[in-house]
Design an enzyme around this catalytic site. Structure first.
Site, short mmCIF file in Angstrom:
data_model
loop_
_atom_site.label_atom_id
_atom_site.label_comp_id
_atom_site.label_asym_id
_atom_site.label_seq_id
_atom_site.Cartn_x
_atom_site.Cartn_y
_atom_site.Cartn_z
N THR A 200 0.84 -1.20 0.00
CA THR A 200 0.00 0.00 0.00
C THR A 200 0.88 1.25 0.00
OG1 THR A 200 -1.75 -1.14 1.21
CG2 THR A 200 -1.72 1.26 1.36
N GLY A 230 -10.03 -3.71 2.50
CA GLY A 230 -9.21 -3.52 3.69
C GLY A 230 -9.38 -2.13 4.27
N THR A 251 -0.55 1.31 6.45
CA THR A 251 -0.34 0.17 5.57
C THR A 251 -0.17 -1.07 6.44
OG1 THR A 251 1.17 -0.86 3.95
CG2 THR A 251 2.16 0.70 5.50
N GLY A 252 -0.83 -2.15 6.07
CA GLY A 252 -0.71 -3.35 6.88
C GLY A 252 -1.88 -4.29 6.68
#
Length: 358
Positions: A200, A230, A251-252
């Site tokens: 991302t 997400g 991001t993750g």
């Protein structure tokens, strides 16, 4: 109340050691700040060739320079955020736009969001398949519609009606991402087994007028099914900006970032700390430098971001965030071995990094 005064006492003690108060970007007239990311995850030197390392750093630097130039010339935070993400969406090294991961069915479903810290206006899109730049579509949703989030075919129709660039679905495809999907299916692996990193991309900025903005764009997770979405397009989870506290892009592992409400949680905690700082100055008559150290200083901001990421980790998720504050602090926090990242400020900071020990 006892804990509050314990903090005060600790602050006085630390102040007496000679720690200087943090100088904010806005102390100097027209300060600006920028942070960017290209994903966090299992990123180790031993798994990266010198050529790959240099290529990633060059991509990050080009995106950072584009945003920094705009801010240095007096551009708005929103424009700088979009400019950074436009470049990263076109870079096949990252999981956003061209280079996005494949869904289980072999296509691409792209998500993005953007937010204006001035009035908390926001726009987001999810599951788009032919829009070259989802971040621009998210911004158009924010500025040209009464909505915050559009998805799927409706978002595609909105994009066409507003003359945004559309491309064939296979324009986003790369051999590297296709191989990851094939490996996942052949070996019956999970998305986490083939996604060594969450690619991302995102940016957060403070402009010379003191306004904050944040944006995030992604292709999601390899092999995702059932139109999974997400955190990236979810305002408050993957993206948040509020001039009263901070701007965050995450991001993750999106499911965990949604459950914690990571981006909003960080900004909310920082806003509370700023209120405590103002209260300490007015009611406790605390010296301004000590109030800044306890509540608004760079260490306090870093600690807050780290604490929220620790919550994500405790639930079982991983990833990272970038954030910028009204004082100009440009910081990172991640609980993975590495994170593609960069930051630049009007005070002369200009750096990119990849690994956790940088």
């Amino acid at each position: 109340m006892r804990g509050f005064f314990t903090q005060i006492a600790a602050g006085f003690a630390l102040a007496l050691t000679g720690i200087a108060p943090t100088v904010s970007a806005q102390d100097a007239e027209g300060g600006w700040s920028l942070a960017i990311h290209g994903g966090a995850g299992t990123i180790a030197r031993e798994n990266m060739s010198a050529e790959e390392d240099a290529a990633y750093r060059a991509s990050l630097q080009a995106a950072l320079d584009a945003g920094a130039k705009m801010l240095a010339e007096g551009g708005e935070a929103l424009d700088a955020v979009e400019a950074v993400i436009l470049l990263l969406e076109d870079d096949p090294r990252f999981n956003a736009g061209r280079g996005a991961v494949f869904t289980w069915e072999g296509g691409h479903e792209l998500d993005a969001s953007i937010m204006d810290g001035r009035d908390r206006d926001a726009g987001a899109v999810a599951g788009v398949t032919t829009v070259r730049h989802p971040i621009s579509l998210a911004r158009k949703v924010m500025t040209d519609s009464p909505h915050v989030m559009l998805a799927g075919k409706g978002a595609e129709t909105f994009a066409a009606e507003h003359d945004l660039e559309l491309v064939p679905a296979d324009w986003f495809s790369t051999d590297f991402r296709r191989e990851a999907l094939e490996r996942m299916k052949a070996r019956e692996l999970s998305a986490l087994d083939v996604d060594a990193k969450f690619g991302t991309v995102g940016a957060v900025a403070l402009d010379r007028n003191g306004n904050l903005a944040a944006g995030t764009s992604t292709g999601g997770m390899t092999g995702k099914r059932w139109n999974r979405i997400g955190d990236a397009p979810v305002i408050g989870a993957g993206t948040y900006a509020d001039n009263r506290s901070c701007a965050v892009s995450a991001t993750g592992w999106g499911e965990y970032f949604i459950r914690v409400g990571v981006a909003h949680e960080i900004c909310s905690r920082l806003r509370g700390q700023r209120a405590m700082s103002e209260n300490a100055r007015s009611t406790v008559n605390m010296p301004e430098t000590i109030a800044d150290f306890l509540f608004d200083g760079e260490r306090a901001v870093q600690r807050t971001a780290d604490d929220v990421l620790a919550e994500v980790k405790n639930l079982g998720g991983d990833g990272g965030v970038i954030l910028v504050t009204p004082e100009g602090h440009a910081l990172f926090s991640f609980n993975t071995s590495g994170m593609y990242r960069g930051r630049a400020t009007s005070e002369g900071v200009n750096e990119v990094a990849i690994y956790g020990d940088e």
